[in-house]
Design a protein around this motif. Structure first.
Motif, mmCIF file in Angstrom:
data_model
loop_
_atom_site.group_PDB
_atom_site.id
_atom_site.type_symbol
_atom_site.label_atom_id
_atom_site.label_comp_id
_atom_site.label_asym_id
_atom_site.label_seq_id
_atom_site.Cartn_x
_atom_site.Cartn_y
_atom_site.Cartn_z
ATOM 1 N N LEU A 1 22.182 -17.212 -25.357
ATOM 2 C CA LEU A 1 22.612 -16.305 -24.420
ATOM 3 C C LEU A 1 21.301 -16.247 -23.352
ATOM 4 O O LEU A 1 21.665 -15.922 -21.922
ATOM 5 N N HIS A 2 20.371 -16.536 -23.844
ATOM 6 C CA HIS A 2 19.105 -16.268 -22.833
ATOM 7 C C HIS A 2 19.244 -17.563 -21.764
ATOM 8 O O HIS A 2 18.984 -17.324 -20.615
ATOM 9 N N ARG A 3 19.470 -18.731 -22.429
ATOM 10 C CA ARG A 3 19.562 -19.703 -21.478
ATOM 11 C C ARG A 3 20.975 -19.569 -20.555
ATOM 12 O O ARG A 3 20.671 -20.510 -19.437
ATOM 13 N N ALA A 4 21.778 -19.023 -20.976
ATOM 14 C CA ALA A 4 23.065 -18.745 -20.157
ATOM 15 C C ALA A 4 22.868 -17.899 -19.219
ATOM 16 O O ALA A 4 23.800 -17.480 -18.524
ATOM 17 N N GLY A 5 21.679 -16.883 -19.398
ATOM 18 C CA GLY A 5 21.633 -15.966 -18.339
ATOM 19 C C GLY A 5 22.402 -14.462 -18.791
ATOM 20 O O GLY A 5 22.541 -13.889 -17.945
ATOM 21 N N LEU A 6 22.861 -14.759 -19.981
ATOM 22 C CA LEU A 6 23.692 -13.603 -20.495
ATOM 23 C C LEU A 6 23.021 -12.923 -21.587
ATOM 24 O O LEU A 6 23.713 -12.128 -22.590
ATOM 25 N N TYR A 7 21.590 -12.932 -21.743
ATOM 26 C CA TYR A 7 20.958 -12.022 -22.823
ATOM 27 C C TYR A 7 21.067 -10.617 -22.827
ATOM 28 O O TYR A 7 21.329 -9.741 -23.665
ATOM 29 N N GLY A 8 21.108 -10.084 -21.699
ATOM 30 C CA GLY A 8 21.491 -8.662 -21.412
ATOM 31 C C GLY A 8 22.935 -8.194 -21.612
ATOM 32 O O GLY A 8 23.239 -7.120 -21.854
ATOM 33 N N LEU A 9 23.768 -9.205 -21.837
ATOM 34 C CA LEU A 9 25.280 -8.921 -22.260
ATOM 35 C C LEU A 9 25.546 -9.190 -23.810
ATOM 36 O O LEU A 9 26.684 -9.104 -24.224
ATOM 37 N N LYS A 10 24.455 -9.370 -24.585
ATOM 38 C CA LYS A 10 24.732 -9.822 -25.755
ATOM 39 C C LYS A 10 25.583 -8.806 -26.528
ATOM 40 O O LYS A 10 26.041 -9.485 -27.539
ATOM 41 N N ASN A 11 25.398 -7.653 -26.442
ATOM 42 C CA ASN A 11 26.143 -6.761 -27.280
ATOM 43 C C ASN A 11 27.609 -6.274 -26.640
ATOM 44 O O ASN A 11 28.194 -5.404 -26.889
ATOM 45 N N ALA A 12 27.969 -7.063 -25.468
ATOM 46 C CA ALA A 12 29.016 -6.577 -24.696
ATOM 47 C C ALA A 12 30.284 -7.486 -25.487
ATOM 48 O O ALA A 12 30.178 -8.516 -26.289
ATOM 49 N N LYS A 13 31.505 -6.806 -25.369
ATOM 50 C CA LYS A 13 32.743 -7.374 -26.014
ATOM 51 C C LYS A 13 33.138 -8.677 -25.148
ATOM 52 O O LYS A 13 33.102 -8.523 -23.876
ATOM 53 N N PRO A 14 33.400 -9.621 -25.900
ATOM 54 C CA PRO A 14 33.773 -10.980 -25.442
ATOM 55 C C PRO A 14 34.949 -10.679 -24.201
ATOM 56 O O PRO A 14 34.916 -11.567 -23.201
ATOM 57 N N SER A 15 35.749 -9.773 -24.456
ATOM 58 C CA SER A 15 36.783 -9.808 -23.452
ATOM 59 C C SER A 15 36.371 -8.969 -22.116
ATOM 60 O O SER A 15 37.065 -9.176 -21.339
ATOM 61 N N ASP A 16 35.182 -8.582 -22.078
ATOM 62 C CA ASP A 16 34.456 -8.110 -21.020
ATOM 63 C C ASP A 16 33.707 -8.945 -20.196
ATOM 64 O O ASP A 16 33.200 -8.698 -19.105
ATOM 65 N N VAL A 17 33.557 -10.233 -21.101
ATOM 66 C CA VAL A 17 32.595 -11.338 -20.222
ATOM 67 C C VAL A 17 33.790 -12.309 -19.476
ATOM 68 O O VAL A 17 34.764 -12.682 -20.033
#
Length: 660
Positions: A195-211
């Protein structure tokens, strides 16, 4: 967080690294250690150790445990797998299972090393029938017993090469990070790394449907990129306050950029694994020892408390008897008259009339009367004269006094046991395994300026050393006597001083026949490596281990005196560790924690080795407060022959790391 087992990327990386280099290695032997099984491998001319701990790890190691045992599984390995060749190293499923194929001369075996929880090491025939296992078990979904067809544990996670399935499966997760953990089958620290490498660490607790699909695709690509990275063969340790927390086959960017942990890089992944588990084993051993000693201390303390209770009861009883005797002696005539009266009234009128004699009560069944005198209620047997009862009280008093004395002696002994156990609990024991380097199958030492010295143990080793390792600018030394080791001082581009050559000459002389012959001095000559040849003059023959020396020789008159020291070393891979080593007296005194100096004598190596071991351990403990684990066998390996101790003491070596 402290990592305990290899994860799926560790297993994948390890198999990719060793798929080729372990093929065609031979299994020389098998051993059991406390935590793992150890296969000694012969790969070309080199030896390696393969450590296998089912459910935890598999890796190549440079450390050999100080104690090795044999269990039933080891016996099977020795009977069937020893002397076989490793034909294949594979990871057939996307699961933490390594498969080794071994065989030779019609013997073929398949080894399933399961690194999943409750994993086993199962050996089958080529058709999959179980022959033996590290443990026979009946699980809910499979049976591990001889003759049964092998079935692997249920597989979890998604093959990372199936990009479509990866994206579809992560959408099932409650959030991104848990989707990676539960659907992809990766541990949390890898999930957060991706998640960190993909720049998505801040969204780690987000629902996959919201990504967005683009971000999910980026996440999958980072996963595939991580797989390529782990194939490089490098290893990394993550340290928290200097303590290893986990190892990885990829650079853990998350831990440097987010958690600001210290990262230590290794050129070989196995070295990172070995460094991690060497430290983990040492800490586990220390904790187990602490618990055992704590239980021992508590047990001794309970015995002390029980003894204190016994002493208190004896003292209370003794005090009561003293009061009774004091009352009797102070009122002896009065008591005599009362008891005489009691005897007469009881005989003539009966028990009910004893009040006439001045008694305060009686127990007809026990034949006892009670008399109050001097503030004490005394009990007397109406069937015994007073003087006889006094004598009995004095006897009981003496017996209780003796019991108190004995109890106090026992108390002192128990208190000493408690103090000893508490001291033992506080005492630090250093038993960390040390790495074993290529030169340790030979004689070896280190000079005052840090040059490595290696000498052969026999003619065969002499031959190998000169042919394989002697460089043209290295220094070759040999005692001027028949029956001496070929000795090499390795220069590695540096210029040794005369004291370095003298240190090397000490090894060449001490392990020659001169020691066993009882010499005091012997000449040792030295030349450059290019002056040594295996080519004899025309028409002559050189025996195995013999060499021709061309050109001028230099000589060093060498005293037959050898030091054995306990030294603290440091390695970038294994950290600090201790080893016993042999060298010149000057070297062992200046670099060791403790040392012993030997010269030819009358004591056999077997008899003297235990004395040397004791001295080294005691003197090192005197210096550092730590008890180092050293065996007599380690000392015996360094003894040149019958010897005597001429000096010993605390060395000047550092108590922190000193590198080779």
């Amino acid at each position: 967080m402290i990592k305990r087992t290899m994860d799926i990327l560790d297993v994948y990386a390890w198999v990719r690294i060793h798929r080729s280099d372990l093929a065609n290695c031979f299994v020389d032997n098998a051993y059991r250690s406390k935590y793992y099984w150890l296969l000694k491998l012969r790969c070309g001319g080199d030896s390696r150790f393969l450590k296998i701990e089912p459910g935890v790890r598999i890796h190549i190691s440079s450390t050999e445990p100080s104690t090795k045992t044999i269990d039933n599984y080891t016996r099977f390995l020795r009977a069937h797998v020893r002397d076989t060749r490793i034909n294949k190293v594979d990871m057939p499923w996307w699961e933490r299972i390594v498969v080794l194929n071994t065989g030779r001369g019609g013997r073929e075996y398949v080894h399933y090393v399961e690194l999943v929880p409750r994993g086993l090491w199962v050996i089958t025939s080529p058709d999959g029938k179980i022959l033996y296992a590290s443990k026979f078990e009946e699980f809910k979904d499979r049976v591990i017993k001889p003759g049964v067809q092998y079935k692997p544990p249920p597989q979890k996670g998604v093959n990372p090469l199936d990009k479509t399935t990866l994206i579809e499966s992560i959408k099932k997760g409650r959030d991104l990070v848990r989707g990676i953990v539960y659907e992809w089958g990766l541990p949390g620290y890898i999930a957060e790394e991706l998640l960190h490498r993909a720049g998505l660490y801040g969204l780690k607790n987000a629902k996959p449907s919201d990504v967005g699909v683009v971000d999910l695709d980026k996440l999958v690509n980072e996963y595939i990129g991580l797989l390529r990275e782990v194939e490089s063969g490098y290893g990394y340790l993550v340290l928290g306050e200097g303590v290893p927390e986990l190892f990885t086959p990829y650079k853990p960017i998350l831990f440097t950029e987010v958690f600001t942990r210290e990262i230590r890089a290794f050129r070989v992944f196995d070295e990172a694994i070995e460094a991690f588990y060497a430290g983990l084993e040492a800490s586990i051993e220390a904790e187990e020892r602490r618990k055992i000693l704590e239980e021992e201390v508590n047990a001794w303390r309970k015995r002390v408390e029980e003894q204190e209770r016994v002493i208190r009861e004896y003292e209370v009883e003794l005090e009561r008897i003293n009061r009774v005797l004091e009352a009797i002696y102070g009122n002896y005539h009065l008591l005599s008259r009362i008891i005489d009266c009691v005897l007469e009234v009881r005989r003539s009128k009966g028990w009910d009339c004893l009040g006439e004699c001045g008694v305060s009560g009686y127990d007809k069944g026990k034949g006892v009367v009670f008399i109050d005198v001097a503030g004490e209620r005394l009990a007397f047997n109406v069937r015994e004269p007073l003087d006889k009862q006094v004598i009995e009280l004095e006897r009981v008093k003496g017996e209780i006094s003796r019991k108190i004395e004995r109890a106090k002696k026992i108390m002192e002994e128990l208190a000493a046991k408690v103090a000893s156990a508490e001291k033992e609990a506080k005492r630090m024991i250093y038993a960390k395994p040390a790495p074993r380097y290529w030169y340790e199958k030979y004689r070896w030492s280190i000079t005052r300026n840090g040059f490595l010295v290696v000498a052969g143990r026999d003619a065969s080793q002499n031959e190998v050393l000169v042919k394989k390792y002697l460089g043209g600018e290295d220094i070759f030394l040999h005692a001027d006597i028949y029956g001496a080791p070929a000795t090499i001082l390795f220069r590695h581009g540096r210029e040794p001083s005369l004291v370095d050559i003298e240190d090397a000459a000490c090894i060449a002389a001490s392990y020659s026949r001169a020691w066993k012959a009882g010499f005091s001095y012997i000449d040792v000559f030295w030349v450059k490596g290019f002056q040594v040849s295996k080519s004899p003059p025309s028409g002559e023959y050189l025996a195995r281990g013999a060499f021709m020396i061309y050109g001028e020789r230099s000589y060093v008159k060498t005293r037959l005196v050898l030091g054995i020291g306990l030294r603290l070393f440091c390695d970038t891979i294994y950290g600090d560790y201790v080893k016993v080593f042999a060298g010149s007296p000057e070297v062992v005194k200046s670099t060791s924690l403790s040392y012993v100096i030997l010269t030819p004598g009358d004591s056999s190596p077997g008899g003297l080795s235990s004395t040397v071991r004791r001295i080294l351990v005691e003197k090192a403990m005197e210096k550092t407060g730590v008890e180092y684990s050293v065996t007599s066998e380690q000392i015996l390996e360094l003894m040149p022959g019958d010897s005597r101790i001429i000096e010993y003491g605390v060395g000047s070596g550092g108590v922190e790391c000193a590198g080779i």
